[in-house]
Structures are given as C-alpha cells and as structure tokens.
Design a protein around this motif. Structure first.
Motif: not given
Length: 111
Positions: A9-10, A74-75, A97-101
């Motif tokens: 995850y980023g 990007k992360y 949580d939108k901060r994680l991808a």
C-alpha cells in the motif's frame, strides 16, 4: 499448500510517524520502531517473517539516494502486508481512508 498474499500500500502522509498513527488507529495495533538500512533507516513493524507481518517504511532512502519502490514515488510511505490470509479483509479496512492506495497484490503458494 497454503496460499498467502503479499500486499503493498502507498500511504500519502506527511511523515512516517503520521502514517504509523494512521495504521495503528485503523487496526487498533501498536507497531514497534526498528532501524535497518534495508528499510530506509527507521521503520515500523508488527510481527515477524514466518507469519502475517506488517512493515511501514519511507519510500525514499536518503542515505542511498534512491526509491524503494520507484514506480510508486508518488507515495512517501509504504505499508507492506506480508504472508497474510486476510488480504481482502485488511484491504476493506485500509481503503476506507483515502490516504491509502493498494499498489500491488501478489498471491503465493507456501509449502
């Protein structure tokens, strides 16, 4: 044979400590600080190899002057979920949580 997943995850947080606070709150866990050149200096982990374990580290290594995961530069922070059989469940929690991808998902057969 047992199937285990390895997910990356980023984390879009301003610092490693902010990412640690986020992950700990999402999972209600406490990650332990460690130091290793392999993990860009200071990093956090929970549990060890041979079982489900988490690693939270910076993506950029200042000492080596290189990215750990350059394709995902990007992360600033990376969260590795290794040797899990709960990939889907953990993904559901993390992606709230939108901060994680989710950047990468791999499934391997373990003997």
């Amino acid at each position: 044979m047992i199937q285990k997943s390895y997910d990356l995850y980023g984390v879009d947080c301003e610092s490693l400590d902010a990412a640690k606070t986020l992950i700990e709150a999402l999972f209600n866990i406490v990650m332990v600080a460690h130091e290793s050149g392999l993990h860009c200096g200071e990093y956090y982990r929970l549990y060890d190899v041979g079982q489900e374990h988490f690693i939270l580290q910076n993506n950029y290594d200042d000492f080596e002057d290189e990215w750990t995961e350059e394709a995902f530069s990007k992360y600033p922070v990376l969260f590795y979920v290794n040797e899990t059989d709960r990939s889907y469940d953990l993904k559901e929690i993390l992606l709230k949580d939108k901060r994680l991808a989710l950047l990468r998902h791999e499934e391997l057969q373990i003997c």
